[in-house]
Write an enzyme that holds these catalytic residues in place. Structure first.
Site, mmCIF file in Angstrom:
data_model
loop_
_atom_site.group_PDB
_atom_site.id
_atom_site.type_symbol
_atom_site.label_atom_id
_atom_site.label_comp_id
_atom_site.label_asym_id
_atom_site.label_seq_id
_atom_site.Cartn_x
_atom_site.Cartn_y
_atom_site.Cartn_z
ATOM 1 N N ASP A 175 -77.890 53.986 40.884
ATOM 2 C CA ASP A 175 -78.738 52.882 40.228
ATOM 3 C C ASP A 175 -78.252 51.741 40.687
ATOM 4 O O ASP A 175 -77.024 51.222 40.600
ATOM 5 C CB ASP A 175 -78.525 52.797 39.034
ATOM 6 C CG ASP A 175 -79.197 52.223 37.701
ATOM 7 O OD1 ASP A 175 -79.803 51.215 38.455
ATOM 8 O OD2 ASP A 175 -79.364 52.326 36.649
ATOM 9 N N LYS A 189 -73.778 47.883 33.312
ATOM 10 C CA LYS A 189 -74.539 47.075 34.023
ATOM 11 C C LYS A 189 -74.369 45.396 33.578
ATOM 12 O O LYS A 189 -75.052 44.666 33.706
ATOM 13 C CB LYS A 189 -76.158 47.556 33.918
ATOM 14 C CG LYS A 189 -76.507 48.557 34.407
ATOM 15 C CD LYS A 189 -77.974 49.092 33.930
ATOM 16 C CE LYS A 189 -78.182 50.489 34.447
ATOM 17 N NZ LYS A 189 -79.513 51.131 34.127
ATOM 18 N N HIS A 200 -73.091 35.291 62.229
ATOM 19 C CA HIS A 200 -74.472 35.240 61.503
ATOM 20 C C HIS A 200 -75.662 34.261 62.208
ATOM 21 O O HIS A 200 -76.911 34.868 61.937
ATOM 22 C CB HIS A 200 -74.273 34.726 60.155
ATOM 23 C CG HIS A 200 -73.835 35.467 59.212
ATOM 24 N ND1 HIS A 200 -74.811 36.449 58.392
ATOM 25 C CD2 HIS A 200 -72.596 35.973 58.919
ATOM 26 C CE1 HIS A 200 -74.119 37.239 57.592
ATOM 27 N NE2 HIS A 200 -72.765 36.776 57.775
ATOM 28 N N GLU A 233 -79.712 42.706 55.188
ATOM 29 C CA GLU A 233 -78.988 41.652 55.746
ATOM 30 C C GLU A 233 -78.245 42.094 57.031
ATOM 31 O O GLU A 233 -77.533 42.974 57.505
ATOM 32 C CB GLU A 233 -77.988 41.383 54.713
ATOM 33 C CG GLU A 233 -76.877 40.243 55.300
ATOM 34 C CD GLU A 233 -75.698 39.931 54.210
ATOM 35 O OE1 GLU A 233 -74.786 39.296 54.514
ATOM 36 O OE2 GLU A 233 -75.841 40.632 53.051
#
Length: 594
Positions: A474, A398, A572, A266
């Site tokens: 993770d 998670k 951006h 990004e």
């Protein structure tokens, strides 16, 4: 199959003028034209699956579902009979039907890879679907089919994929690729069979390209240590993904300077975080505190009554029993140390949340081993306890959960900094009042309106994900690790601003898992937290958690300033939109913005 029929009536084209002198018709024998022979030579041979009322994959799905559903039902019923001392041989009509369905589905699934064993039954039931003409003795006019052959239907098939240009393989490897394609050698067993992980990945990659007809030209294969991921990081590899790593910093945190590696695709993310680090550095840096350090695991167990489940809760939460349970739990590892046990009841089910320190490891496997030890120990006092699962989602791993937001999981960290007013104006291009107002309306009120759970921030997950990928954490645990509340307050008569981030569930480790890979290990080494701490167990992982929180603080400060100054869209459009012409490229890369 020998099917004998009466001689057929003459065809319509035969009229009375063709009668013989004795008044009978001449014998009629079916003949094949050259066109018929040509069509039959083109037509594919019939298959047993062609006679099924449903397509083969639907038929298989039905029998799979039936088999496992009935098996689950019967096991559940037999377990209840054993529990309540009911004779197993006493069955109801429903159970009898389930047993018959189980046997029938088992017989079908026994021939899953070839249904020739039912061909004899299918052929009797649907004889019209089979072409019996090939078995007819042409010298015997009495042997004919019951009905004319089915018409030939031309099915338009998709054109085959273009051939893939690949490098030639050695003859031995080529034979292995063919064996994989034919199903003789399972793809997952290549490493163990060959003893060469790189070669196994190359062969698997070639087989995959041939079976899919798609090229993996843009996915690199060389330059990676496939031995390092065997049995711990990834199964059946065919290559690796390249993600650029940028550096934000220096991040001045607790008197130390850190260059923070961020793996991301990004645009603007690293640059924005770097600007926040600059503003914090000039203002004297940030400070952090680890509030709690404990990984959790929560199994779910069931009893025959809610009273028995409540007795387990009282037993586990009693201070008198904690020392004994801690000894049993701590046997799992020299680093595992049980901290507390909390139990909640839902009817006759008990959800037991164990929390323990895990040294420099993230600790999921460590805490799971300890929980298993305790569950085995509890069977002496609670023999009627039925362990449903080692994880009952009360952990919670998670998944966004209030229990993590309130109680914490992993490392609970708070990080703060004071940014001087002139730095806000010159570096961040905004004002203290604008930042405070935006934070209240966006991060606090806006997130509350959205019903957010731990999402009272601008983009904490952006920074957490980038640092996680770079350091071998993770990535899925970004879900709870990104729970964060960003606070901003004007101080010193409104001249300066105090900013803080509170993150109760940062789940990181510096040993085990992806931290042992070369690239990720290098990023940990850059931060000075590679491997286990030699000073005190858990120090490196706690320091990594504070660095994550510090980077989030910098990212929050910079993004909020950009929004307040109206610079978000403009930046951006300038840095997060590629001007490269990729219309003719074989591979493309997609970037997302927040």
């Amino acid at each position: 199959m020998d099917i004998r029929r009466r001689p057929p009536k003459p065809p319509p084209s035969v009229n009375n003028t063709n009668k013989t002198p004795n008044g009978s018709y001449p014998s009629y024998q079916p003949t094949r034209s050259s066109d018929d022979d040509r069509l039959r030579s083109i037509a594919p041979p019939p298959k047993a699956s062609d006679a099924l009322p449903l397509p083969l994959y639907l038929t298989n799905a039905v029998f799979f579902t039936l088999f496992f559903s009935v098996a689950y039902y019967l096991l559940h019923r037999w377990r209840d009979k054993i529990r309540y001392n009911t004779p197993l041989h006493v069955v109801t009509i429903t159970e009898l039907g389930a047993i018959i369905a189980l046997i029938a589905s088992f017989i079908y699934l026994l021939g899953f890879f070839g249904i020739d064993f039912v061909q004899s039954f299918i052929s009797r039931a649907s004889g019209d679907a089979w072409d019996l003409a090939d078995s007819i003795d042409e010298d015997d006019h009495r042997l004919v089919t019951c009905s004319p052959p089915a018409p030939i239907v031309n099915v338009t098939k998709l054109p085959p994929p273009e051939p893939i240009v690949t490098e030639s393989l050695p003859e031995e490897d080529e034979e292995i690729v063919k064996s994989v394609l034919d199903g003789v050698i399972p793809s997952y067993s290549l490493e163990s069979r060959l003893g060469d992980c790189k070669r196994a990945a190359s062969i698997r990659r070639e087989a995959l390209q041939r079976v899919t007809g798609r090229s993996l030209e843009g996915l690199p294969l060389d330059g990676f240590d496939y031995e390092s991921i065997l049995g711990q990081c990834c199964e059946m590899p065919v290559g690796y993904i390249q993600i650029p790593v940028g550096i934000a910093g220096p991040l001045l945190l607790d008197g130390y300077e850190y260059s923070v590696p961020m793996a991301t695709t990004e645009g603007c993310l690293v640059a924005s975080t770097n600007r926040g680090c600059k503003a914090m550095y000039i203002s004297g840096g940030a400070t952090s505190t680890v509030l709690k350090d404990g990984m959790t695991r929560a199994p779910v167990v069931r009893f025959a009554s809610a009273r028995r489940a409540s007795e387990l809760k009282f037993f586990l939460e009693s201070p008198e029993n904690f020392d004994t349970l801690a000894v049993v739990f701590n046997r799992s590892s020299r680093f595992a140390r049980l901290q507390n046990i909390k139990c909640t009841i839902a009817g006759k089910n008990a959800y037991v949340r164990f929390s323990c320190s895990t040294g420099d490891a993230m600790g999921m496997n460590m805490v799971s081993k300890g929980v298993q030890n305790v569950l085995e120990y509890l069977t002496d006092d609670f023999p009627d306890m039925d362990v449903i699962g080692i994880s009952g989602n009360f952990c919670s791993d998670k998944k966004p959960a209030a229990v993590n937001w309130i109680e914490g999981r992993g490392k609970s960290v708070v990080c703060e900094a004071v940014i001087r007013g002139e730095i806000v104006n010159k570096v961040l291009k905004t004002s203290v009042a604008a930042l405070v107002e935006l934070n209240m309306l966006k991060n606090l009120a806006g997130s509350a309106v959205a019903g957010s759970l731990g999402g009272f921030n601008a983009h904490a997950s952006n920074i957490v994900s980038a640092v996680f990928i770079a350091t071998g954490q993770d990535p899925a645990q970004n879900v709870e690790s990104s729970q964060c509340i960003t606070m901003m307050e004007a101080i010193n008569d409104g001249k300066d601003i105090h900013i803080s981030v509170t993150m109760p569930s940062i789940e990181v480790g510096t040993v085990g898992g992806g931290t042992q890979l070369a690239s990720q290990s290098a990023c940990l080494n850059l931060l000075g937290v590679k491997g286990a701490s030699k000073e005190a167990p858990g120090m490196n992982s706690r320091r990594l958690a504070t660095i994550v929180a510090g980077a989030v603080l910098a990212g929050e400060l910079s993004l909020m300033s950009a929004i307040a100054a109206g610079q978000l869209v403009r930046s951006h459009m300038k840095y997060n939109r590629s001007s490269r012409d990729i219309s003719g490229a074989t591979t493309t890369t997609t970037t997302t913005t927040t």
